[in-house]
Design a protein around this motif. Structure first.
Motif, PDB file in Angstrom:
ATOM      1  N   THR A   1       0.798  -1.271  -0.201  1.00  0.00           N
ATOM      2  CA  THR A   1      -0.038   0.229   0.010  1.00  0.00           C
ATOM      3  C   THR A   1       1.018   1.181  -0.003  1.00  0.00           C
ATOM      4  O   THR A   1       0.768   2.126  -0.730  1.00  0.00           O
ATOM      5  N   TRP A   2       1.846   1.226   0.845  1.00  0.00           N
ATOM      6  CA  TRP A   2       2.827   2.277   0.746  1.00  0.00           C
ATOM      7  C   TRP A   2       3.391   2.525  -0.525  1.00  0.00           C
ATOM      8  O   TRP A   2       3.589   3.723  -1.054  1.00  0.00           O
ATOM      9  N   GLN A   3       3.979   1.408  -1.181  1.00  0.00           N
ATOM     10  CA  GLN A   3       4.580   1.711  -2.562  1.00  0.00           C
ATOM     11  C   GLN A   3       3.602   2.147  -3.397  1.00  0.00           C
ATOM     12  O   GLN A   3       3.771   2.928  -4.393  1.00  0.00           O
ATOM     13  N   ALA A   4       2.382   1.761  -3.376  1.00  0.00           N
ATOM     14  CA  ALA A   4       1.189   2.164  -4.492  1.00  0.00           C
ATOM     15  C   ALA A   4       1.099   3.711  -4.170  1.00  0.00           C
ATOM     16  O   ALA A   4       0.784   4.390  -5.093  1.00  0.00           O
ATOM     17  N   LEU A   5       1.018   3.839  -2.891  1.00  0.00           N
ATOM     18  CA  LEU A   5       0.696   5.676  -2.798  1.00  0.00           C
ATOM     19  C   LEU A   5       1.828   6.205  -3.024  1.00  0.00           C
ATOM     20  O   LEU A   5       1.578   7.511  -3.913  1.00  0.00           O
ATOM     21  N   PHE A   6       3.036   5.978  -2.990  1.00  0.00           N
ATOM     22  CA  PHE A   6       4.231   6.611  -3.322  1.00  0.00           C
ATOM     23  C   PHE A   6       4.237   6.738  -4.892  1.00  0.00           C
ATOM     24  O   PHE A   6       4.958   7.503  -5.631  1.00  0.00           O
ATOM     25  N   GLY A   7       3.639   5.645  -5.399  1.00  0.00           N
ATOM     26  CA  GLY A   7       3.636   5.443  -7.053  1.00  0.00           C
ATOM     27  C   GLY A   7       2.743   6.279  -7.452  1.00  0.00           C
ATOM     28  O   GLY A   7       3.294   7.236  -8.534  1.00  0.00           O
ATOM     29  N   VAL A   8       1.756   6.715  -7.084  1.00  0.00           N
ATOM     30  CA  VAL A   8       0.958   8.040  -7.620  1.00  0.00           C
ATOM     31  C   VAL A   8       1.735   9.160  -7.136  1.00  0.00           C
ATOM     32  O   VAL A   8       1.885  10.082  -8.269  1.00  0.00           O
ATOM     33  N   ARG A   9       2.137   9.570  -5.923  1.00  0.00           N
ATOM     34  CA  ARG A   9       2.854  10.491  -5.601  1.00  0.00           C
ATOM     35  C   ARG A   9       4.149  10.777  -6.714  1.00  0.00           C
ATOM     36  O   ARG A   9       4.128  12.161  -7.028  1.00  0.00           O
ATOM     37  N   GLU A  10       4.891  10.023  -6.702  1.00  0.00           N
ATOM     38  CA  GLU A  10       6.145  10.290  -7.521  1.00  0.00           C
ATOM     39  C   GLU A  10       5.627  10.505  -9.155  1.00  0.00           C
ATOM     40  O   GLU A  10       6.459  11.293  -9.570  1.00  0.00           O
ATOM     41  N   ALA A  11       4.579   9.850  -9.369  1.00  0.00           N
ATOM     42  CA  ALA A  11       3.991  10.025 -10.896  1.00  0.00           C
ATOM     43  C   ALA A  11       3.742  11.335 -10.999  1.00  0.00           C
ATOM     44  O   ALA A  11       4.112  12.184 -11.998  1.00  0.00           O
ATOM     45  N   ILE A  12       3.083  11.948 -10.074  1.00  0.00           N
ATOM     46  CA  ILE A  12       2.693  13.449 -10.115  1.00  0.00           C
ATOM     47  C   ILE A  12       3.720  14.247  -9.935  1.00  0.00           C
ATOM     48  O   ILE A  12       3.874  15.283 -10.694  1.00  0.00           O
ATOM     49  N   GLU A  13       4.813  14.031  -8.841  1.00  0.00           N
ATOM     50  CA  GLU A  13       5.747  15.027  -8.638  1.00  0.00           C
ATOM     51  C   GLU A  13       6.789  14.965  -9.887  1.00  0.00           C
ATOM     52  O   GLU A  13       7.459  16.106 -10.211  1.00  0.00           O
ATOM     53  N   ALA A  14       6.742  13.818 -10.588  1.00  0.00           N
ATOM     54  CA  ALA A  14       7.551  13.711 -11.927  1.00  0.00           C
ATOM     55  C   ALA A  14       6.913  14.412 -13.064  1.00  0.00           C
ATOM     56  O   ALA A  14       7.457  14.331 -14.343  1.00  0.00           O
ATOM     57  N   GLU A  15       5.529  14.809 -12.808  1.00  0.00           N
ATOM     58  CA  GLU A  15       4.818  15.265 -13.911  1.00  0.00           C
ATOM     59  C   GLU A  15       4.889  14.261 -15.198  1.00  0.00           C
ATOM     60  O   GLU A  15       4.756  14.802 -16.048  1.00  0.00           O
ATOM     61  N   GLN A  16       4.409  13.031 -14.810  1.00  0.00           N
ATOM     62  CA  GLN A  16       4.284  12.197 -15.820  1.00  0.00           C
ATOM     63  C   GLN A  16       2.822  12.427 -16.506  1.00  0.00           C
ATOM     64  O   GLN A  16       2.013  13.207 -15.984  1.00  0.00           O
ATOM     65  N   SER A  17       2.627  11.636 -17.575  1.00  0.00           N
ATOM     66  CA  SER A  17       1.272  11.814 -18.199  1.00  0.00           C
ATOM     67  C   SER A  17       0.203  11.453 -17.644  1.00  0.00           C
ATOM     68  O   SER A  17       0.427  10.649 -16.530  1.00  0.00           O
ATOM     69  N   ILE A  18      -1.078  12.042 -17.666  1.00  0.00           N
ATOM     70  CA  ILE A  18      -2.015  11.754 -16.730  1.00  0.00           C
ATOM     71  C   ILE A  18      -2.522  10.042 -17.112  1.00  0.00           C
ATOM     72  O   ILE A  18      -3.038   9.532 -16.159  1.00  0.00           O
ATOM     73  N   GLU A  19      -2.165   9.573 -18.369  1.00  0.00           N
ATOM     74  CA  GLU A  19      -2.261   7.950 -18.417  1.00  0.00           C
ATOM     75  C   GLU A  19      -1.487   7.232 -17.512  1.00  0.00           C
ATOM     76  O   GLU A  19      -1.950   6.385 -16.831  1.00  0.00           O
ATOM     77  N   GLN A  20      -0.349   7.919 -17.160  1.00  0.00           N
ATOM     78  CA  GLN A  20       0.749   7.014 -16.351  1.00  0.00           C
ATOM     79  C   GLN A  20       0.178   7.196 -14.980  1.00  0.00           C
ATOM     80  O   GLN A  20       0.418   6.246 -14.156  1.00  0.00           O
ATOM     81  N   VAL A  21      -0.231   8.418 -14.555  1.00  0.00           N
ATOM     82  CA  VAL A  21      -0.878   8.492 -13.241  1.00  0.00           C
ATOM     83  C   VAL A  21      -2.184   7.881 -12.745  1.00  0.00           C
ATOM     84  O   VAL A  21      -1.998   7.257 -11.752  1.00  0.00           O
ATOM     85  N   ARG A  22      -2.769   7.796 -13.784  1.00  0.00           N
ATOM     86  CA  ARG A  22      -4.063   6.855 -13.862  1.00  0.00           C
ATOM     87  C   ARG A  22      -4.040   5.473 -13.864  1.00  0.00           C
ATOM     88  O   ARG A  22      -4.679   4.464 -12.713  1.00  0.00           O
ATOM     89  N   THR A  23      -2.484   4.981 -14.101  1.00  0.00           N
ATOM     90  CA  THR A  23      -2.376   3.651 -13.958  1.00  0.00           C
ATOM     91  C   THR A  23      -1.734   3.573 -12.599  1.00  0.00           C
ATOM     92  O   THR A  23      -2.275   2.567 -12.011  1.00  0.00           O
ATOM     93  N   ALA A  24      -1.126   4.215 -12.086  1.00  0.00           N
ATOM     94  CA  ALA A  24      -0.607   4.263 -10.586  1.00  0.00           C
ATOM     95  C   ALA A  24      -1.873   4.265  -9.734  1.00  0.00           C
ATOM     96  O   ALA A  24      -1.695   3.636  -8.677  1.00  0.00           O
ATOM     97  N   GLN A  25      -2.708   5.115 -10.061  1.00  0.00           N
ATOM     98  CA  GLN A  25      -4.035   5.296  -9.178  1.00  0.00           C
ATOM     99  C   GLN A  25      -4.683   4.057  -9.250  1.00  0.00           C
ATOM    100  O   GLN A  25      -5.023   3.457  -8.138  1.00  0.00           O
ATOM    101  N   ARG A  26      -4.810   3.286 -10.450  1.00  0.00           N
ATOM    102  CA  ARG A  26      -5.692   1.963 -10.480  1.00  0.00           C
ATOM    103  C   ARG A  26      -4.926   0.803  -9.535  1.00  0.00           C
ATOM    104  O   ARG A  26      -5.651  -0.001  -8.996  1.00  0.00           O
ATOM    105  N   GLU A  27      -3.605   0.891  -9.763  1.00  0.00           N
ATOM    106  CA  GLU A  27      -2.652  -0.022  -8.853  1.00  0.00           C
ATOM    107  C   GLU A  27      -3.139   0.246  -7.280  1.00  0.00           C
ATOM    108  O   GLU A  27      -3.175  -0.648  -6.540  1.00  0.00           O
ATOM    109  N   LEU A  28      -3.048   1.562  -6.656  1.00  0.00           N
ATOM    110  CA  LEU A  28      -3.444   1.753  -5.671  1.00  0.00           C
ATOM    111  C   LEU A  28      -4.790   1.356  -5.001  1.00  0.00           C
ATOM    112  O   LEU A  28      -4.970   0.640  -4.145  1.00  0.00           O
TER     113      LEU A  28
END
Length: 262
Positions: free
Chosen positions: A101-128
């Motif tokens: 759960t922690w890793q998935a949380l940071f997955g979303v956070r890091e994707a946003i902080e790295a300004e990745q595409s919304i598709e990549q952020v949504r993928t991390a969100q689904r994993e969380l």
């Protein structure tokens, strides 16, 4: 304690895994309330909290999509997670899922902080979201066994000297490097998870009052950077570099804590 003879092999494995995590948590004094010993009575509350968490993540991701990283404030993900009782319910039931759960949380956070595409952020969100629902399922299974009297009560205790706990954490991290060097990555990850649950969380609140950013760095080290480096099969030297960085942060944390113990 004897398990009921009627339990099948799968059920016995689940109970055994749960008891092992309880053994680890029995040494801890993290944010674990009495509700973990009355799981069934709090299942509706946990379900509501998981739904609320998912809604908060959705709001952050949507804000990122419309207004960008600065307005999204992805650092709030950790605050939301630590604010709910479900946080300690899954921690005291399944350390591996707790770490996921922690890793998935940071997955979303890091994707946003790295300004990745919304598709990549949504993928991390689904994993969380997936790991949150999976964790809720694990708590429901544990509640059933708890109702049957198959699980011992979760107890906690406080460390006498918080600064001493940080020395123990450094020693455990050295064990992580040793196990990895022995080509035992699963044992190395298990030490990381247990060290966080049974040691770091006993001093986390005290440290947050002194340096919140430092605590977030260490949480990321425990839940993301070090496990990720191990799962990626990086060199022993690379693992040692991550641990050395953690040692430096822990030394800084120890200095802060010692100033309050005088």
């Amino acid at each position: 304690m004897q398990l009921h003879h009627g339990l099948g092999r799968t059920a016995r494995v689940l109970v055994l895994g749960y008891l092992l995590s309880l053994f680890a948590m029995a040494l801890a004094d993290g944010p674990v309330g009495d509700h973990v010993n009355e799981l069934h009575g709090h299942l509706d509350e946990y379900n509501t909290e998981v739904t609320w968490l998912i809604d908060q993540v959705e709001a952050i991701v949507t804000t990122y999509e419309k207004k960008g990283r600065k307005h999204a404030k992805p650092e709030r993900l950790v605050d939301h997670w630590e604010a709910v009782k479900f946080h300690s319910a899954i921690e005291s039931n399944d350390i591996a899922l707790y770490a996921n759960t922690w890793q998935a949380l940071f997955g979303v956070r890091e994707a946003i902080e790295a300004e990745q595409s919304i598709e990549q952020v949504r993928t991390a969100q689904r994993e969380l979201e997936q790991v949150l629902w999976q964790s809720l399922g694990a708590v429901k299974v544990a509640a059933r066994y708890q109702d049957q009297g198959l699980l011992q009560e979760v107890s906690t205790r406080k460390a006498v000297m918080p600064s001493r706990v940080l020395i123990e954490i450094k020693q455990q991290l050295d064990r992580v490097v040793a196990k990895y060097a022995e080509r035992l990555p699963e044992e190395a990850v298990a030490i990381i998870e247990e060290t966080y649950a049974t040691r770091f969380e006993t001093v986390e609140d005290a440290l947050k009052a002194l340096d919140r950013d430092l605590v977030e760095d260490l949480e990321s080290d425990f839940h993301v950077r070090l496990p990720r480096a191990i799962s990626a099969g990086e060199s022993v030297d690379a693992i040692r570099r991550v641990v050395d960085t953690m040692h430096g942060n822990l030394d800084q944390a120890r200095s802060l804590l010692k100033s309050t113990e005088r």
